[in-house]
Motif scaffolding. Structure first.
Motif, short mmCIF file in Angstrom:
data_model
loop_
_atom_site.label_atom_id
_atom_site.label_comp_id
_atom_site.label_asym_id
_atom_site.label_seq_id
_atom_site.Cartn_x
_atom_site.Cartn_y
_atom_site.Cartn_z
N LEU A 26 28.46 52.28 38.26
CA LEU A 26 27.97 52.47 37.11
C LEU A 26 28.70 51.83 36.04
CD1 LEU A 26 26.49 54.43 34.93
CD2 LEU A 26 28.40 56.12 35.03
N LEU A 27 30.04 51.81 35.96
CA LEU A 27 30.97 51.07 35.04
C LEU A 27 30.76 49.55 35.08
CD1 LEU A 27 34.39 53.11 35.01
CD2 LEU A 27 32.18 53.44 33.80
N PRO A 28 30.75 49.02 36.16
CA PRO A 28 30.42 47.49 36.35
C PRO A 28 29.02 47.20 35.53
CG PRO A 28 31.35 47.94 38.35
CD PRO A 28 30.98 49.26 37.45
N ARG A 29 27.98 48.05 36.03
CA ARG A 29 26.73 47.74 35.33
C ARG A 29 26.72 47.87 33.87
NH1 ARG A 29 22.70 51.18 33.84
NH2 ARG A 29 23.58 52.82 34.87
N LEU A 30 27.26 48.88 33.31
CA LEU A 30 27.39 49.08 31.95
C LEU A 30 28.11 47.91 31.25
CD1 LEU A 30 27.51 52.96 31.73
CD2 LEU A 30 25.50 51.43 31.04
N ARG A 31 29.31 47.42 31.70
CA ARG A 31 30.19 46.53 31.15
C ARG A 31 29.53 45.18 31.00
NH1 ARG A 31 34.40 48.35 34.52
NH2 ARG A 31 34.11 46.78 36.08
N GLU A 32 28.53 44.96 32.19
CA GLU A 32 27.74 43.75 32.13
C GLU A 32 26.47 43.94 31.08
OE1 GLU A 32 24.55 40.99 35.03
OE2 GLU A 32 25.73 43.04 35.66
N LYS A 33 26.10 45.10 30.78
CA LYS A 33 25.15 45.46 29.59
C LYS A 33 25.58 45.11 28.19
CE LYS A 33 22.73 49.45 27.37
NZ LYS A 33 22.41 50.61 27.60
N SER A 54 31.19 53.23 18.94
CA SER A 54 30.90 53.01 17.47
C SER A 54 30.46 54.12 16.71
CB SER A 54 30.59 51.55 17.28
OG SER A 54 30.10 51.47 15.90
N MET A 55 30.89 54.64 15.54
CA MET A 55 30.24 55.43 14.80
C MET A 55 29.60 54.70 13.54
SD MET A 55 29.79 58.67 15.88
CE MET A 55 29.03 59.07 14.23
N SER A 56 29.71 53.62 13.62
CA SER A 56 29.60 52.69 12.19
C SER A 56 28.15 52.14 12.17
CB SER A 56 30.54 51.86 11.75
OG SER A 56 31.83 52.40 11.52
N ARG A 57 27.54 52.28 13.16
CA ARG A 57 26.07 51.79 13.49
C ARG A 57 24.95 52.82 13.16
NH1 ARG A 57 26.28 47.05 16.06
NH2 ARG A 57 24.45 47.24 17.06
N GLY A 58 25.06 53.61 12.11
CA GLY A 58 24.23 54.54 11.93
C GLY A 58 24.95 55.89 12.01
N SER A 59 24.22 57.16 12.21
CA SER A 59 24.74 58.23 12.51
C SER A 59 24.98 58.69 13.74
CB SER A 59 23.68 59.33 11.81
OG SER A 59 22.65 59.32 12.53
N GLU A 60 24.98 57.89 14.75
CA GLU A 60 24.90 58.14 16.18
C GLU A 60 26.28 57.41 16.78
OE1 GLU A 60 23.15 60.34 18.33
OE2 GLU A 60 22.22 60.86 16.45
N PHE A 61 26.78 58.06 17.69
CA PHE A 61 27.99 57.64 18.34
C PHE A 61 27.24 56.65 19.57
CE2 PHE A 61 30.93 57.96 22.12
CZ PHE A 61 32.10 57.24 21.37
N THR A 62 27.49 55.31 19.37
CA THR A 62 26.84 54.31 20.35
C THR A 62 27.88 53.45 21.19
OG1 THR A 62 26.68 52.88 18.61
CG2 THR A 62 24.89 53.95 18.74
N GLY A 63 27.44 52.56 21.97
CA GLY A 63 28.23 51.81 22.80
C GLY A 63 28.51 52.28 24.14
N PHE A 64 29.24 51.32 24.97
CA PHE A 64 29.75 51.72 26.28
C PHE A 64 29.77 52.95 26.43
CE2 PHE A 64 33.08 51.93 29.41
CZ PHE A 64 32.23 51.32 30.47
N ALA A 65 30.88 53.59 26.04
CA ALA A 65 31.59 54.87 26.18
C ALA A 65 30.45 56.08 26.05
CB ALA A 65 32.46 55.28 25.43
N ARG A 66 29.26 55.74 25.19
CA ARG A 66 28.40 56.76 25.02
C ARG A 66 27.52 56.85 26.22
NH1 ARG A 66 25.18 59.56 20.78
NH2 ARG A 66 23.71 60.76 22.15
N ASP A 67 27.28 55.75 26.63
CA ASP A 67 26.24 55.46 27.98
C ASP A 67 26.98 56.30 28.90
OD1 ASP A 67 24.38 54.26 26.32
OD2 ASP A 67 24.35 52.59 27.76
N VAL A 68 28.33 55.92 29.42
CA VAL A 68 29.05 56.69 30.40
C VAL A 68 28.93 58.26 30.40
CG1 VAL A 68 31.28 56.67 31.71
CG2 VAL A 68 30.58 54.56 30.58
N LEU A 69 29.61 58.68 29.21
CA LEU A 69 29.45 60.00 28.98
C LEU A 69 28.28 60.78 29.12
CD1 LEU A 69 32.01 60.18 26.11
CD2 LEU A 69 32.45 60.75 28.51
N ASP A 70 27.21 60.26 28.63
CA ASP A 70 25.73 60.76 28.56
C ASP A 70 25.19 60.78 30.04
OD1 ASP A 70 25.78 61.23 26.13
OD2 ASP A 70 24.12 59.76 25.53
N ALA A 71 25.58 59.59 30.75
CA ALA A 71 25.28 59.75 32.39
C ALA A 71 25.95 60.90 32.95
CB ALA A 71 25.72 58.43 32.85
#
Length: 259
Positions: A243-250, A46-63
């Motif tokens: 990683l992916l299963p853990r973030l899907r659960e999160k 999501s980019m609509s929750r403030g000015s930051e890219f957020t959500g599942f994909a952001r966590d994966v790519l940042d890791a």
């Protein structure tokens, strides 16, 4: 003659030296721009929750970026413009999400690399609980978002047996279906579940009907330029199988695992 040969060799040496320096600088580069959809598709991205890219994909790519010392800058663009900029200009290093089956005419003759899918996203029909299990014959109106194509129902839409209702707001579509004004909403099931629970406060207002046509869509990172980094990302995901299963659960993402 010796002077001419010497000058020629010097020019060649300078040329190869500049080429090597350019390759070296490219190899040392650590900051990259990822074009992302300026769109609220939370919890997937999501980019609509403030000015930051957020959500599942952001966590994966940042890791991944953290492990390799990269910095990813997320550039939001409207969906159609994102496609145009990615394929027609050279200002984006990567695109997310992407899928080789989207806008295939743009991909002809373009060398692209795709990562292993970060998530497999289920899209299908959301119906009133009392209508779950009804056949396709009962579907006369279907709501979907502007820019989305309900592929499993395309033949029914084309032959006019199903009328498509298009909106530019997920919540509006969900409310129309809850109110009985349209028969189904075709959208991502995890996004619908999140919005029903948090935005509309109607967690059981609509349910996903697995017996109706539905489809899984892979979301990958793609590039036209940095093929080696895509290979690094794929290896990273192989080395981090939890990683992916853990973030899907999160993020409470079921994806295509719903039976």
């Amino acid at each position: 003659m010796k002077q001419i040969i010497g000058v020629a060799f010097l020019a060649m040496a300078l040329c190869f030296g500049n080429h090597a320096n350019a390759e070296g600088k490219a190899a040392e580069r650590k900051t990259f721009v990822i074009g992302v959809e300026d769109f609220d598709y939370y919890p997937l991205h999501s980019m609509s929750r403030g000015s930051e890219f957020t959500g599942f994909a952001r966590d994966v790519l940042d890791a991944f970026a953290h492990e390799h010392g990269y910095t990813f800058v997320y550039q939001p663009l409207p969906i159609n413009r994102l496609f145009a900029v990615f394929f027609e200009k050279n200002t984006l290093d990567f695109k997310y999400p992407d899928n080789p089956h989207w806008q295939t005419e743009r991909r002809q003759g373009v060398r692209l690399s795709y990562s292993t899918p970060l998530v497999v996203s289920e899209e299908g029909a959301l119906v009133l609980p009392s209508h779950k299990g009804r056949s396709l014959l009962h579907i006369k109106t279907m709501g979907t978002m502007l820019g989305f194509t309900p592929w499993p129902y395309l033949s029914f839409i084309n032959d006019k047996s199903v009328t498509l209702v298009i909106d530019d707001n997920f919540d509006s579509l969900l409310r129309q279906a809850i109110g009985g004004h349209i028969d189904v909403v075709y959208m991502n099931v995890d996004v619908a579940k999140y919005r029903l629970e948090t935005q509309l406060k109607e967690p059981q207002g609509l349910v996903f009907d697995l017996d109706l046509p539905h489809a899984a869509s892979d979301f990958s990172l793609s590039t036209r330029q940095h093929h080696e980094i895509i290979r690094q990302l794929n290896l990273f995901l192989q080395r981090q199988p939890l990683l992916l299963p853990r973030l899907r659960e999160k993020y409470h993402i079921q994806g295509s695992d719903r039976r």
